[in-house]
Design a protein around this motif. Structure first.
Motif: not given
Length: 314
Positions: A152-172
């Motif tokens: 979909g779109a790079k938007n606020n939801v996507f940004n928080s997903l990116v931030e979460f996965f890269s911070k948690m260091e689990m999953g891809t």
């Protein structure tokens, strides 16, 4: 005192503790029915809302507290000097949640609040939504270690997903994002996330036949509206809306895309069925999507309790 503007102030251990608390609150609500007894929540809405309003209102009540809601246009934030207005609100309540249009306003609130402040959604981030999404993953997979494709779109939801996965260091997290909204993240935001190895940015011009090879390997597919809810029925935005929808229709999550895949499909709602997601896919995944939406309440209860110093599992 910590706020929840995004995930920058919180370590992966702190975020995991919030999720563990949310799981326990959902499973044993009676244990937590008075954990915020006497605490007062002020909610402020500059944007329309169903889930954010209802989840915070019912959530604070379930923890023994009270809430006081105000619409931005009916408040003196429209007329007055905002910092003094914010500090007045803080004299009356214990915690504030605001759903605002601009990230700059959220940052200003966060820098000047005298009580914990929660970002209920802005132009750049949507942290409470992603905590609800993570809670849903834990319930359905027992772990955050999943293969997760956002289309979909790079938007606020996507940004928080990116931030979460890269911070948690689990999953891809895999991102197929042919549409880029103006969300004002830092210039190196996506590059830093890619460098962690937990976010993979797919070629946004790839064909959907090529995308199917990724879909077959995923645990989760996720999408969001292509057109912001404020603009979807706005006549002034009709031309841009039509252009966006025509560009994005090939990226609809539908039965053809999901052929041969065992992935569940999530959507943060509200849905524009027939655009980013087909009716058939909604019908097959509605319980997953409603679980995800319900989990807003449980995740936010854990956030409120944690920010108010009541974050221990009972």
């Amino acid at each position: 005192m910590k706020n929840m503007l995004n995930f920058k102030e919180h370590s992966k251990e702190e975020l995991m503790a919030i999720l563990d608390l949310a799981l326990d609150m959902k499973k044993y609500p009676e244990k937590y029915s008075e954990v915020l007894k006497g605490k007062k929540l002020y909610t402020l809405f500059e944007k329309t809302s169903t889930r954010t309003y209802l989840s915070f209102a019912t959530g604070i009540n379930e923890l023994g507290g009270n809430y006081y809601n105000q619409v931005w246009e009916d408040s003196n934030f429209v007329l007055g000097e905002p910092i003094s207005e914010l500090r007045y609100v803080g004299r009356n309540v214990d915690i504030i949640m605001a759903r605002l249009i601009k990230n700059e306003t959220v940052e200003m609130f966060g820098a000047n609040t005298t009580v914990p402040f929660i970002n209920g959604c802005d132009s750049t981030y949507h942290p409470c939504q992603i905590l609800a999404d993570a809670l849903t993953l834990l319930e359905k997979f027992g772990s955050l270690n999943v293969k997760f494709l956002y289309i979909g779109a790079k938007n606020n939801v996507f940004n928080s997903l990116v931030e979460f996965f890269s911070k948690m260091e689990m999953g891809t997290l895999y991102g197929l994002t042919p549409l880029v909204n103006d969300t004002a993240v830092e210039a190196d935001f996506y590059e830093k996330a890619k460098a962690t190895g937990y976010y993979v940015e797919l070629n946004p011009t790839m064909s959907m036949e090529e995308a199917k090879t990724y879909v077959k390997d995923m645990d989760v597919l996720y999408t969001d509206t292509w057109v912001d809810m404020e603009f979807f029925n706005n006549p002034a935005f009709a031309e841009q809306k039509e252009k966006t929808l025509n560009m994005m229709m090939p990226y609809q999550i539908n039965e053809a895309l999901l052929e041969g895949s065992k992935a569940i499909v999530l959507h943060d709602m509200p849905m524009h069925v027939g655009f980013e997601i087909s009716q058939e896919v909604v019908d097959k995944n509605l319980e997953h999507i409603l679980d995800q939406a319900e989990n807003r309440r449980h995740a936010e209860k854990a956030v409120m309790a944690t920010l108010l110093g009541k974050g221990e599992i009972l």
